[in-house]
Write a protein that holds these residues in place. Structure first.
Motif, PDB file in Angstrom:
ATOM      1  N   TYR A 153     -16.527  57.009  -7.085  1.00  0.00           N
ATOM      2  CA  TYR A 153     -15.365  56.507  -6.360  1.00  0.00           C
ATOM      3  C   TYR A 153     -14.540  55.555  -7.226  1.00  0.00           C
ATOM      4  CZ  TYR A 153     -12.609  54.330  -2.649  1.00  0.00           C
ATOM      5  OH  TYR A 153     -11.576  53.864  -1.881  1.00  0.00           O
ATOM      6  N   VAL A 154     -13.234  55.698  -7.145  1.00  0.00           N
ATOM      7  CA  VAL A 154     -12.309  54.831  -7.863  1.00  0.00           C
ATOM      8  C   VAL A 154     -11.385  54.168  -6.846  1.00  0.00           C
ATOM      9  CG1 VAL A 154     -10.476  54.671  -9.593  1.00  0.00           C
ATOM     10  CG2 VAL A 154     -12.353  56.316  -9.896  1.00  0.00           C
ATOM     11  N   HIS A 155     -11.303  52.866  -6.903  1.00  0.00           N
ATOM     12  CA  HIS A 155     -10.466  52.092  -5.989  1.00  0.00           C
ATOM     13  C   HIS A 155      -9.225  51.604  -6.733  1.00  0.00           C
ATOM     14  CE1 HIS A 155      -9.197  48.919  -3.230  1.00  0.00           C
ATOM     15  NE2 HIS A 155      -9.323  48.038  -4.207  1.00  0.00           N
ATOM     16  N   PRO A 156      -8.020  51.963  -6.261  1.00  0.00           N
ATOM     17  CA  PRO A 156      -6.807  51.445  -6.905  1.00  0.00           C
ATOM     18  C   PRO A 156      -6.543  50.008  -6.457  1.00  0.00           C
ATOM     19  CG  PRO A 156      -6.207  52.869  -5.085  1.00  0.00           C
ATOM     20  CD  PRO A 156      -7.714  52.875  -5.147  1.00  0.00           C
ATOM     21  N   ALA A 157      -6.341  49.105  -7.413  1.00  0.00           N
ATOM     22  CA  ALA A 157      -6.182  47.687  -7.087  1.00  0.00           C
ATOM     23  C   ALA A 157      -4.968  47.454  -6.190  1.00  0.00           C
ATOM     24  CB  ALA A 157      -6.041  46.877  -8.372  1.00  0.00           C
ATOM     25  N   TRP A 158      -5.144  46.562  -5.225  1.00  0.00           N
ATOM     26  CA  TRP A 158      -4.066  46.258  -4.284  1.00  0.00           C
ATOM     27  C   TRP A 158      -2.930  45.483  -4.929  1.00  0.00           C
ATOM     28  CZ3 TRP A 158      -3.412  48.908  -0.149  1.00  0.00           C
ATOM     29  CH2 TRP A 158      -4.493  49.407   0.577  1.00  0.00           C
ATOM     30  N   THR A 159      -3.104  45.030  -6.166  1.00  0.00           N
ATOM     31  CA  THR A 159      -2.005  44.372  -6.873  1.00  0.00           C
ATOM     32  C   THR A 159      -0.896  45.350  -7.224  1.00  0.00           C
ATOM     33  OG1 THR A 159      -3.190  44.725  -8.949  1.00  0.00           O
ATOM     34  CG2 THR A 159      -3.462  42.568  -7.882  1.00  0.00           C
ATOM     35  N   LYS A 201      -0.763  53.979  -8.882  1.00  0.00           N
ATOM     36  CA  LYS A 201      -2.211  54.155  -8.881  1.00  0.00           C
ATOM     37  C   LYS A 201      -2.680  54.540 -10.285  1.00  0.00           C
ATOM     38  CE  LYS A 201      -1.990  55.987  -4.153  1.00  0.00           C
ATOM     39  NZ  LYS A 201      -0.548  56.288  -4.130  1.00  0.00           N
ATOM     40  N   PRO A 202      -3.889  54.141 -10.653  1.00  0.00           N
ATOM     41  CA  PRO A 202      -4.394  54.461 -11.992  1.00  0.00           C
ATOM     42  C   PRO A 202      -4.673  55.954 -12.163  1.00  0.00           C
ATOM     43  CG  PRO A 202      -6.129  53.474 -10.662  1.00  0.00           C
ATOM     44  CD  PRO A 202      -4.862  53.353  -9.862  1.00  0.00           C
ATOM     45  N   GLN A 203      -4.644  56.415 -13.402  1.00  0.00           N
ATOM     46  CA  GLN A 203      -4.922  57.825 -13.669  1.00  0.00           C
ATOM     47  C   GLN A 203      -6.323  58.201 -13.217  1.00  0.00           C
ATOM     48  OE1 GLN A 203      -2.747  60.198 -14.668  1.00  0.00           O
ATOM     49  NE2 GLN A 203      -4.440  61.594 -14.183  1.00  0.00           N
ATOM     50  N   ALA A 204      -7.254  57.248 -13.334  1.00  0.00           N
ATOM     51  CA  ALA A 204      -8.638  57.519 -12.908  1.00  0.00           C
ATOM     52  C   ALA A 204      -8.693  57.859 -11.423  1.00  0.00           C
ATOM     53  CB  ALA A 204      -9.536  56.319 -13.217  1.00  0.00           C
ATOM     54  N   TRP A 205      -7.817  57.247 -10.631  1.00  0.00           N
ATOM     55  CA  TRP A 205      -7.771  57.551  -9.195  1.00  0.00           C
ATOM     56  C   TRP A 205      -7.259  58.977  -8.984  1.00  0.00           C
ATOM     57  CZ3 TRP A 205      -4.107  58.962  -5.565  1.00  0.00           C
ATOM     58  CH2 TRP A 205      -4.477  58.810  -4.224  1.00  0.00           C
TER      59      TRP A 205
END
Length: 223
Positions: A153-159, A201-205
């Motif tokens: 699981y990858v969580h995109p930071a809320w920042t 969102k990050p590429q990993a997400w």
């Protein structure tokens, strides 16, 4: 102890709540103050405080998705020990959710939650609050019946700065006994809807979402 709902950033208690979140959670987990205005006006997003003697001693936020018939525990904060804040919040949150299910004709299948893996998230002390320790929080979710979804699981930071947070597991609390796995497409649909508010969102997400498209079922494992 009072169970108080927050519906506006202009509520004086919200300023205290936002400061509390900044003290407890790492920066990537806290949405900017002004960006809370729209979510708090969304009736599917529920933010409640446990208030004891005019002091915020606990917070819980959850939401529900009528289309997917599922709920999500966004976060829970407990700041005072010895008052039964945890059971109080869990009981009141369940009562509120069940009332909403009746009111909106929901046949809820379960509730998602994210939880830090304490073996990977060693640097978070959560404001020094012992009951917020990742080991404690994980055990509490386990006792409540949550199980870990068995995928990376990858969580995109809320920042919204495109940071990938890799130290969380996505968990699920089944409301129906026969549920031992979830369709990967269902998990994908929930995740993409849940994080639609984030534009960066990050590429990993994105890679994780693509991987879910290639999967069938995701098993539920013990925490």
């Amino acid at each position: 102890m009072e169970f108080v709902q927050i519906k506006s950033i202009h509520d004086p208690l919200f300023a205290k709540l936002h400061t509390l979140m900044q003290e407890v959670f790492p920066p990537e987990e806290v949405l900017e103050f002004a960006l809370w205005e729209e979510p708090l006006q969304d009736p599917t997003i529920r933010v409640f405080l446990a208030v004891h003697e005019d002091e915020i001693v606990g917070v819980t936020e959850y939401r529900y998705n009528k289309e997917l018939q599922v709920a999500m525990t966004d976060f829970t904060i407990i700041t005072k020990e010895g008052l039964g804040v945890g059971p109080f919040l869990a009981k009141k949150r369940e009562e509120d959710l069940m009332n909403l299910a009746i009111e909106h004709d929901l046949d809820l299948i379960g509730m998602f939650a994210e939880i830090y893996d304490p073996y990977r998230a060693k640097d978070h002390d959560f404001g020094g609050i012992k009951v917020m320790d990742p080991f404690v929080r994980r055990e509490v979710l386990s006792h409540l019946g949550y199980q870990r979804l068995d995928f990376s699981y990858v969580h995109p930071a809320w920042t919204n700065e495109g940071e990938a947070v890799m130290e969380l597991d996505l968990c699920f609390l089944p409301f129906k006994e026969e549920i031992t796995s979830l369709k990967a497409s269902f998990v994908r649909d929930f995740i993409t809807t849940y994080y639609s508010v984030l534009s960066n969102k990050p590429q990993a997400w994105h890679d994780m979402v693509d991987n879910l498209d290639e999967m069938d079922d995701i098993q539920l494992r013990a925490l």
